[in-house]
Design a protein around this motif. Structure first.
Motif, PDB file in Angstrom:
ATOM      1  N   VAL A 148       0.846  -1.195   0.000  1.00  9.00           N
ATOM      2  CA  VAL A 148       0.000   0.000   0.000  1.00  9.00           C
ATOM      3  C   VAL A 148       0.886   1.251   0.000  1.00  9.00           C
ATOM      4  O   VAL A 148       0.455   2.333  -0.419  1.00  9.00           O
ATOM      5  CB  VAL A 148      -0.959  -0.011   1.205  1.00  9.00           C
ATOM      6  CG1 VAL A 148      -1.860   1.212   1.207  1.00  9.00           C
ATOM      7  CG2 VAL A 148      -1.813  -1.287   1.191  1.00  9.00           C
ATOM      8  N   GLY A 149       2.147   1.084   0.396  1.00  5.37           N
ATOM      9  CA  GLY A 149       3.105   2.180   0.313  1.00  5.37           C
ATOM     10  C   GLY A 149       3.323   2.677  -1.099  1.00  5.37           C
ATOM     11  O   GLY A 149       3.863   3.778  -1.305  1.00  5.37           O
ATOM     12  N   MET A 150       2.897   1.901  -2.098  1.00  4.00           N
ATOM     13  CA  MET A 150       2.969   2.350  -3.489  1.00  4.00           C
ATOM     14  C   MET A 150       2.135   3.609  -3.708  1.00  4.00           C
ATOM     15  O   MET A 150       2.352   4.349  -4.671  1.00  4.00           O
ATOM     16  CB  MET A 150       2.499   1.236  -4.428  1.00  4.00           C
ATOM     17  CG  MET A 150       3.446   0.054  -4.526  1.00  4.00           C
ATOM     18  SD  MET A 150       4.989   0.459  -5.365  1.00  4.00           S
ATOM     19  CE  MET A 150       4.408   0.739  -7.041  1.00  4.00           C
ATOM     20  N   LEU A 151       1.175   3.858  -2.807  1.00  2.28           N
ATOM     21  CA  LEU A 151       0.359   5.076  -2.914  1.00  2.28           C
ATOM     22  C   LEU A 151       1.208   6.338  -2.742  1.00  2.28           C
ATOM     23  O   LEU A 151       0.788   7.428  -3.144  1.00  2.28           O
ATOM     24  CB  LEU A 151      -0.746   5.061  -1.851  1.00  2.28           C
ATOM     25  CG  LEU A 151      -1.880   4.048  -2.049  1.00  2.28           C
ATOM     26  CD1 LEU A 151      -2.771   4.006  -0.816  1.00  2.28           C
ATOM     27  CD2 LEU A 151      -2.703   4.407  -3.285  1.00  2.28           C
ATOM     28  N   ASP A 152       2.396   6.192  -2.154  1.00  2.00           N
ATOM     29  CA  ASP A 152       3.262   7.358  -1.958  1.00  2.00           C
ATOM     30  C   ASP A 152       4.003   7.742  -3.241  1.00  2.00           C
ATOM     31  O   ASP A 152       4.570   8.836  -3.300  1.00  2.00           O
ATOM     32  CB  ASP A 152       4.270   7.081  -0.846  1.00  2.00           C
ATOM     33  CG  ASP A 152       3.601   6.917   0.513  1.00  2.00           C
ATOM     34  OD1 ASP A 152       3.280   7.944   1.134  1.00  2.00           O
ATOM     35  OD2 ASP A 152       3.395   5.769   0.950  1.00  2.00           O
ATOM     36  N   VAL A 153       4.009   6.859  -4.224  1.00  2.00           N
ATOM     37  CA  VAL A 153       4.736   7.146  -5.469  1.00  2.00           C
ATOM     38  C   VAL A 153       4.221   8.410  -6.167  1.00  2.00           C
ATOM     39  O   VAL A 153       5.020   9.242  -6.613  1.00  2.00           O
ATOM     40  CB  VAL A 153       4.689   5.924  -6.415  1.00  2.00           C
ATOM     41  CG1 VAL A 153       5.231   6.283  -7.791  1.00  2.00           C
ATOM     42  CG2 VAL A 153       5.481   4.764  -5.814  1.00  2.00           C
ATOM     43  N   ALA A 210      -3.649   4.735   7.008  1.00  2.00           N
ATOM     44  CA  ALA A 210      -2.850   5.173   5.866  1.00  2.00           C
ATOM     45  C   ALA A 210      -3.497   4.907   4.498  1.00  2.00           C
ATOM     46  O   ALA A 210      -3.433   5.776   3.620  1.00  2.00           O
ATOM     47  CB  ALA A 210      -1.462   4.543   5.932  1.00  2.00           C
ATOM     48  N   PRO A 211      -4.115   3.728   4.276  1.00  5.34           N
ATOM     49  CA  PRO A 211      -4.706   3.522   2.949  1.00  5.34           C
ATOM     50  C   PRO A 211      -5.731   4.579   2.573  1.00  5.34           C
ATOM     51  O   PRO A 211      -5.866   4.918   1.385  1.00  5.34           O
ATOM     52  CB  PRO A 211      -5.362   2.137   3.075  1.00  5.34           C
ATOM     53  CG  PRO A 211      -4.592   1.445   4.135  1.00  5.34           C
ATOM     54  CD  PRO A 211      -4.218   2.525   5.109  1.00  5.34           C
ATOM     55  N   PHE A 212      -6.428   5.136   3.563  1.00  4.62           N
ATOM     56  CA  PHE A 212      -7.457   6.142   3.281  1.00  4.62           C
ATOM     57  C   PHE A 212      -6.849   7.547   3.212  1.00  4.62           C
ATOM     58  O   PHE A 212      -7.181   8.320   2.311  1.00  4.62           O
ATOM     59  CB  PHE A 212      -8.547   6.068   4.348  1.00  4.62           C
ATOM     60  CG  PHE A 212      -9.077   4.688   4.558  1.00  4.62           C
ATOM     61  CD1 PHE A 212      -9.844   4.070   3.573  1.00  4.62           C
ATOM     62  CD2 PHE A 212      -8.787   3.972   5.706  1.00  4.62           C
ATOM     63  CE1 PHE A 212     -10.328   2.776   3.749  1.00  4.62           C
ATOM     64  CE2 PHE A 212      -9.263   2.685   5.895  1.00  4.62           C
ATOM     65  CZ  PHE A 212     -10.030   2.079   4.897  1.00  4.62           C
ATOM     66  N   ALA A 213      -5.950   7.856   4.146  1.00  2.34           N
ATOM     67  CA  ALA A 213      -5.333   9.183   4.165  1.00  2.34           C
ATOM     68  C   ALA A 213      -4.417   9.384   2.962  1.00  2.34           C
ATOM     69  O   ALA A 213      -4.544  10.356   2.207  1.00  2.34           O
ATOM     70  CB  ALA A 213      -4.559   9.385   5.464  1.00  2.34           C
ATOM     71  N   VAL A 214      -3.485   8.438   2.769  1.00  2.00           N
ATOM     72  CA  VAL A 214      -2.561   8.546   1.644  1.00  2.00           C
ATOM     73  C   VAL A 214      -3.297   8.260   0.339  1.00  2.00           C
ATOM     74  O   VAL A 214      -3.010   8.877  -0.689  1.00  2.00           O
ATOM     75  CB  VAL A 214      -1.368   7.593   1.818  1.00  2.00           C
ATOM     76  CG1 VAL A 214      -0.358   7.788   0.690  1.00  2.00           C
ATOM     77  CG2 VAL A 214      -0.692   7.828   3.166  1.00  2.00           C
ATOM     78  N   GLY A 215      -4.265   7.334   0.391  1.00  2.00           N
ATOM     79  CA  GLY A 215      -5.043   7.038  -0.802  1.00  2.00           C
ATOM     80  C   GLY A 215      -5.790   8.263  -1.300  1.00  2.00           C
ATOM     81  O   GLY A 215      -5.842   8.529  -2.514  1.00  2.00           O
ATOM     82  N   PHE A 216      -6.367   9.033  -0.375  1.00  2.00           N
ATOM     83  CA  PHE A 216      -7.062  10.266  -0.747  1.00  2.00           C
ATOM     84  C   PHE A 216      -6.109  11.233  -1.439  1.00  2.00           C
ATOM     85  O   PHE A 216      -6.396  11.752  -2.529  1.00  2.00           O
ATOM     86  CB  PHE A 216      -7.650  10.928   0.499  1.00  2.00           C
ATOM     87  CG  PHE A 216      -8.121  12.343   0.286  1.00  2.00           C
ATOM     88  CD1 PHE A 216      -9.383  12.600  -0.236  1.00  2.00           C
ATOM     89  CD2 PHE A 216      -7.302  13.422   0.594  1.00  2.00           C
ATOM     90  CE1 PHE A 216      -9.819  13.909  -0.446  1.00  2.00           C
ATOM     91  CE2 PHE A 216      -7.722  14.729   0.393  1.00  2.00           C
ATOM     92  CZ  PHE A 216      -8.985  14.977  -0.128  1.00  2.00           C
ATOM     93  N   THR A 217      -4.943  11.481  -0.821  1.00  2.00           N
ATOM     94  CA  THR A 217      -3.994  12.444  -1.376  1.00  2.00           C
ATOM     95  C   THR A 217      -3.444  11.958  -2.711  1.00  2.00           C
ATOM     96  O   THR A 217      -3.296  12.749  -3.661  1.00  2.00           O
ATOM     97  CB  THR A 217      -2.846  12.689  -0.386  1.00  2.00           C
ATOM     98  OG1 THR A 217      -3.389  13.145   0.862  1.00  2.00           O
ATOM     99  CG2 THR A 217      -1.890  13.734  -0.914  1.00  2.00           C
ATOM    100  N   ALA A 218      -3.119  10.664  -2.799  1.00  2.00           N
ATOM    101  CA  ALA A 218      -2.589  10.123  -4.055  1.00  2.00           C
ATOM    102  C   ALA A 218      -3.626  10.205  -5.169  1.00  2.00           C
ATOM    103  O   ALA A 218      -3.300  10.548  -6.317  1.00  2.00           O
ATOM    104  CB  ALA A 218      -2.144   8.677  -3.849  1.00  2.00           C
ATOM    105  N   TYR A 219      -4.874   9.910  -4.837  1.00  2.00           N
ATOM    106  CA  TYR A 219      -5.949   9.960  -5.837  1.00  2.00           C
ATOM    107  C   TYR A 219      -6.178  11.388  -6.325  1.00  2.00           C
ATOM    108  O   TYR A 219      -6.279  11.639  -7.538  1.00  2.00           O
ATOM    109  CB  TYR A 219      -7.228   9.383  -5.236  1.00  2.00           C
ATOM    110  CG  TYR A 219      -8.403   9.361  -6.190  1.00  2.00           C
ATOM    111  CD1 TYR A 219      -8.538   8.345  -7.131  1.00  2.00           C
ATOM    112  CD2 TYR A 219      -9.370  10.365  -6.149  1.00  2.00           C
ATOM    113  CE1 TYR A 219      -9.608   8.329  -8.013  1.00  2.00           C
ATOM    114  CE2 TYR A 219     -10.443  10.361  -7.028  1.00  2.00           C
ATOM    115  CZ  TYR A 219     -10.562   9.331  -7.956  1.00  2.00           C
ATOM    116  OH  TYR A 219     -11.627   9.335  -8.834  1.00  2.00           O
TER     117      TYR A 219
END
Length: 322
Positions: A148-153, A210-219
Motif C-alpha cells: 500500500v506504500g505504493m500510494l506514496d509514489v 494510511a490507505p485512506f489518508a494517503v489514498g485520498f492524497t494520491a488519488y
C-alpha cells in the motif's frame, strides 16, 4: 567479539518511520500555511529535521549492515519486520517535498530511488506472500507498508517538473488501492479473531488509517480534483482515525515508550495533510475544525515521540527503546 552497542545490531529498520512522520508533518504544515496562514518556518524546520534524521539513520543502519549483515538478512526474512523495509523507501518518496526547495536534482534523485526501491520491495513481498505459508497471528498492520506504500509514489511527482510520469502515478495508485482492500480485511480479521497486539505494537494500528489518508492524497494528486470517490476516502479516513484514536488513548499507561511507536507518526501526519487538503476544497467550520484537530494531534504526538527518542539517544538508552 564486537560490542553490540557499537554495531547497532539492535536498530530496527522501522525507525525510518520517524522520517516518514516528520516529512508528512512538514507537508501538513505547508498546507496549513496555504489554507490557514500558519507560519511557513514551521514546515521548513520540520522538513530539515526530517532530512537530518534520514541522513543520521542511513549512516546508523549502514553501520549495522556493514558490521552484521546476517542481522539485516534475518530482519528482512522476518514475517513482520520485513515489511518495515518499506519505511526508508517511503521516506525517499516524501523527502522531495522538502528537497525541492533547495535542489530539484536532489529531489528527483530521492524520488527516483524511492520509486524503484518501493516497486521492487512491493514485488518481493507479494511474491513471498504467494509462496510462503504464514500463520494468522503473523498478520500485522505493518503488512500495509510495503505494498500500500505504493500510494506514496504519485505524491511528489507534480513538484518534480518531469513530463511523462502520469502513467507511473496511475501505476502506484492502482497497486496501492487494489492491495489495500484485502490487506485491511486480513488485518481487521486478525484483530477480531486472534489475540490482541502486544502493548508496544498498539501504535502500529494507526497504520490502518494510511490507505485512506494517503489514498485520498494520491488519488487527488493523480486525478487533479476531489470527486465522489475522493470524498469517500476522506470520510473513511475520519471514521477509522476516530476509532483507532479511541483504542490508543490508554497506551501511555500500559507500555513504556519504544521507537516502534513512530509507526503511528506518518498515518497521523498523512491524515492531517489530507484533512487540510480536503478543507481547502470544501471549506466549512466542520472541515476546518477536523483539519485543525488532526493537525494538533499529529504535531503533539510527533513532538512527544521526538523528545522521547532524543532523550533516549542522549542518555545512551537507544538500545532499550529499540
Amino acid at each position: 567479539m564486537q560490542n553490540e552497542s557499537t554495531t547497532l545490531s539492535y536498530l530496527p529498520v522501522g525507525i525510518f518511520g520517524g522520517v516518514m512522520g516528520l516529512s508528512g508533518l512538514s507537508v501538513a504544515w505547508k498546507l496549513a500555511h496555504q489554507h490557514f496562514g500558519a507560519p511557513l518556518w514551521i514546515s521548513q524546520a520540520i522538513g530539515l529535521a526530517a532530512v537530518a534524521a534520514f541522513v543520521a539513520l542511513v549512516i546508523a543502519y549502514g553501520i549495522k549492515a556493514w558490521s552484521g549483515w546476517e542481522t539485516v538478512r534475518a530482519e528482512f526474512n522476518h514475517p513482520i519486520a520485513s515489511n518495515l523495509f518499506g519505511t526508508p523507501m517511503i521516506s525517499l518518496l516524501l523527502l522531495p517535498f522538502v528537497l525541492v526547495d533547495y535542489s530539484l536534482a536532489l529531489a528527483r534523485l530521492s524520488w527516483l530511488l524511492g520509486a524503484i526501491g518501493m516497486t521492487a520491495l512491493a514485488w518481493t513481498i507479494v511474491m513471498r506472500w504467494m509462496t510462503v505459508r504464514l500463520a494468522a497471528p503473523q498478520v500485522a498492520p505493518a503488512w500495509i507498508v510495503p505494498v500500500v506504500g505504493m500510494l506514496d509514489v504519485p505524491l511528489a511527482v507534480p513538484l518534480l517538473q518531469w513530463d511523462g510520469l502520469h502513467g507511473v502515478m496511475v501505476f502506484g495508485l492502482a497497486v496501492g488501492l487494489f492491495f489495500a482492500v484485502p490487506l485491511f480485511t486480513l488485518i481487521f480479521q486478525r484483530l477480531v479473531l486472534e489475540e490482541p497486539l502486544a502493548p508496544p505494537m498498539q501504535p502500529s494500528l494507526l497504520v490502518m488509517v494510511a490507505p485512506f489518508a494517503v489514498g485520498f492524497t494520491a488519488y487527488v494528486t493523480t486525478t487533479g480534483g476531489i470527486d465522489l470517490f475522493a470524498q469517500i476516502l476522506y470520510m473513511l479516513m475520519v471514521f477509522v482515525l476516530a476509532v483507532l484514536l479511541g483504542r490508543l488513548r490508554h497506551l501511555p499507561h500500559c507500555s513504556p515508550f519504544r521507537v516502534s511507536w513512530w509507526a503511528a507518526s506518518f498515518p497521523l501526519a498523512a491524515s492531517a495533510g489530507a484533512a487540510i487538503r480536503y478543507a481547502g476544497q470544501a471549506s466549512s467550520p466542520v472541515t476546518d475544525g477536523i483539519a485543525l484537530v488532526v493537525l494538533a494531534i499529529a504535531s503533539l504526538t510527533i513532538l512527544i515521540f521526538l523528545a522521547q527518542t532524543l532523550a533516549g539517544v542522549f542518555k545512551g538508552q537507544l538500545k532499550a527503546l529499540a
